[in-house]
Design an enzyme around this catalytic site. Structure first.
Site, short mmCIF file in Angstrom:
data_model
loop_
_atom_site.label_atom_id
_atom_site.label_comp_id
_atom_site.label_asym_id
_atom_site.label_seq_id
_atom_site.Cartn_x
_atom_site.Cartn_y
_atom_site.Cartn_z
N LYS A 1 0.81 -1.22 0.00
CA LYS A 1 0.00 0.00 0.00
C LYS A 1 0.84 1.28 0.00
O LYS A 1 0.45 2.29 -0.54
CB LYS A 1 -0.94 0.01 1.21
N GLU B 1 -9.93 6.39 3.22
CA GLU B 1 -10.76 5.34 3.79
C GLU B 1 -9.85 4.17 4.15
O GLU B 1 -8.77 4.02 3.59
CB GLU B 1 -11.81 4.88 2.76
N SER C 1 1.53 -9.88 -0.99
CA SER C 1 1.17 -8.46 -0.88
C SER C 1 1.48 -7.85 0.48
O SER C 1 1.71 -6.65 0.60
CB SER C 1 -0.31 -8.27 -1.21
C1 PLP Z 1 -5.26 -4.00 1.19
C2 PLP Z 1 -4.56 -5.28 0.96
C3 PLP Z 1 -4.90 -6.14 -0.10
C4 PLP Z 1 -6.05 -5.89 -1.02
O1 PLP Z 1 -5.99 -4.73 -1.75
P1 PLP Z 1 -5.65 -4.67 -3.30
O2 PLP Z 1 -5.91 -3.27 -3.66
O3 PLP Z 1 -6.55 -5.64 -4.00
O4 PLP Z 1 -4.23 -5.05 -3.45
C5 PLP Z 1 -4.15 -7.29 -0.27
N1 PLP Z 1 -3.14 -7.60 0.55
C6 PLP Z 1 -2.79 -6.80 1.59
C7 PLP Z 1 -1.66 -7.21 2.44
C8 PLP Z 1 -3.48 -5.62 1.82
O5 PLP Z 1 -3.11 -4.85 2.85
#
Ligand code: PLP
Length: 402
Positions: free
Chosen positions: A91, A113, A379
């Site tokens: 993020k 948000e 992610s």
């Molecule tokens: C917020 C988040 C997601 C989902 O958001 P995307 O915009 O689809 O990437 C996925 N993995 C983590 C670790 C997150 O914090």
């Protein structure tokens, strides 16, 4: 019709996207539409953005050859380690870019948000870094279940507003942030957390996250002698880490793309967040896209064990790519994600975010050739989810016996 990584001038990816905003935001949104590309393409922005990604976020994130996982699935698996970024997820790639953009546009107040709190933390972090006012909208239900992230935001100096409308989760927090923006259109910049919202946000966020696949090109070249994989695998909530992972490969048909959305209890139940399986065309938070809605157009609550995937919409780029068949979308249920989270933990010593564990679970549903090179984006890290993993170890299969 082209199905690519960029929208047309009105913000459409195929039939999805656009900017459906209230009259009062019209000027804000058109100002941003006119400003964003010249800013992103300027040398000044690029120099500052790249320097912060390197020295503050810690990029490039490693591309790690997961040997035991590769052996298990009979192919070569690399993990793109977004979990190693500052604040623990992808993020921050986006919030760093958007706060620079806010500064260049002369804005002084930041709103955002958040669902699980990851985007709230990433926004509060860059606001502290730049000395800017920060207000975060978060559903009251999420404030209660994601308490440590709320504390982190407060420590970073952000004001957290618990939202008590609707189901009091992410979707309601988005609506409340848009409402606040309507009241303060002059001085406020809204930092959107995923590839969603009115044009130009999906394009802004995708461009900010595209650093992921930009790095993949040279990292794969270095490690495998060619700059593309056979497979890309990522999880999707709103779609930002997936957009970043696939951005520079969408037009390359040698690369197969698998996206994992949250099935919750299953796509044939009412407890799911699998928007691309269960959604129909509609408008949510300023964009035409796939939405989980009732027959009379009321937005349904999304359900998944993963707070970061808990969204009843999906970014318009992904709605388009899934509709035209460019991406294969799998719905991964809660129990499959928990098991996969344990699997990555025990096989590679990496505790993934439950969101990322959805991508790991997709591996067992795909058929690989021994020569296949697979890149899976982790992610985020799972520190925030340890309690959930332990509370659900009955779902972990052979890994739950402790
Ligand atoms: C917020 C988040 C997601 C989902 O958001 P995307 O915009 O689809 O990437 C996925 N993995 C983590 C670790 C997150 O914090």
């Amino acid at each position: 019709m082209e199905h690519g990584n960029k929208p047309d001038e009105k913000g459409f990816y195929g039939q999805f996207g656009g900017a459906y905003v209230p009259e009062i935001l019209y000027k804000c949104v058109t100002d941003l539409q006119q400003a964003y590309l010249p800013i992103i393409e300027s040398k000044e922005f690029q120099d500052e953005y790249r320097a912060l990604l390197r020295d503050y976020v810690g990029r490039p994130s490693p591309l790690y050859h997961a040997r035991r996982l590769s052996k298990k699935y009979g192919c070569t698996i690399y993990l793109k380690r977004e979990d190693l970024n500052h604040t623990g997820a992808h993020k921050i790639n986006n919030t760093i870019g958007q706060i620079l953009m806010a500064q260049k546009m002369g804005k002084t107040r930041i709103i955002a948000e958040t669902g699980a709190g990851q985007h709230g933390v990433a926004t509060a972090t860059v606001c502290a870094l730049m000395g800017m006012d920060c207000e975060i909208f978060m559903g009251k239900t999420d404030v209660e279940r994601q308490h440590t992230n709320v504390e982190r935001m407060k420590m970073l100096g952000a004001k957290v507003h618990p939202v008590t409308t609707g189901n009091m989760t992410l979707s309601d927090a988005c609506s409340e942030a848009i409402r606040d923006w309507c009241c303060h259109p002059q001085d406020t910049f809204y930092i959107v957390g995923s590839t969603m919202g009115p044009h130009p946000y999906p394009d802004i966020v995708a461009r900010m996250q595209s650093v992921i696949s930009e790095e993949l090109k040279w990292q794969l070249e270095e490690k495998t002698g060619r700059d593309y994989p056979d497979w890309l695998v990522a999880c999707v909530g709103g779609g930002s880490n997936a957009a970043g992972t696939i951005y520079h490969y969408i037009d390359d048909n040698r690369v197969k793309i698998c996206l994992a959305e949250a099935g919750g209890h299953g796509i044939d139940t009412n407890y799911t967040a699998a928007t691309m399986h269960c959604g129909t065309e509609g408008i949510i938070h300023g964009a035409r896209t796939l939405v989980m809605q009732t027959d009379d157009g009321q937005i349904k609550e999304a359900f998944t064990i993963s707070a970061g995937l808990d969204y009843p919409g999906i970014g318009p780029m992904h709605a388009d790519l899934a509709s035209c068949g460019r991406t294969q979308v799998l719905a991964i249920n809660d129990d499959e994600a928990i098991r996969a989270g344990y699997e990555l933990t025990r096989m590679e010593g990496i505790i993934p975010a439950i969101e990322s564990a959805h991508a790991v679970a997709a591996l067992s549903k795909l058929e690989f050739k021994p020569t296949d090179v697979v890149v899976l984006t982790v992610s985020g890290r799972g520190d925030k989810d340890v309690e959930t993993y332990l509370a659900n170890k009955d779902m972990a299969g052979e890994y739950g016996m402790f």
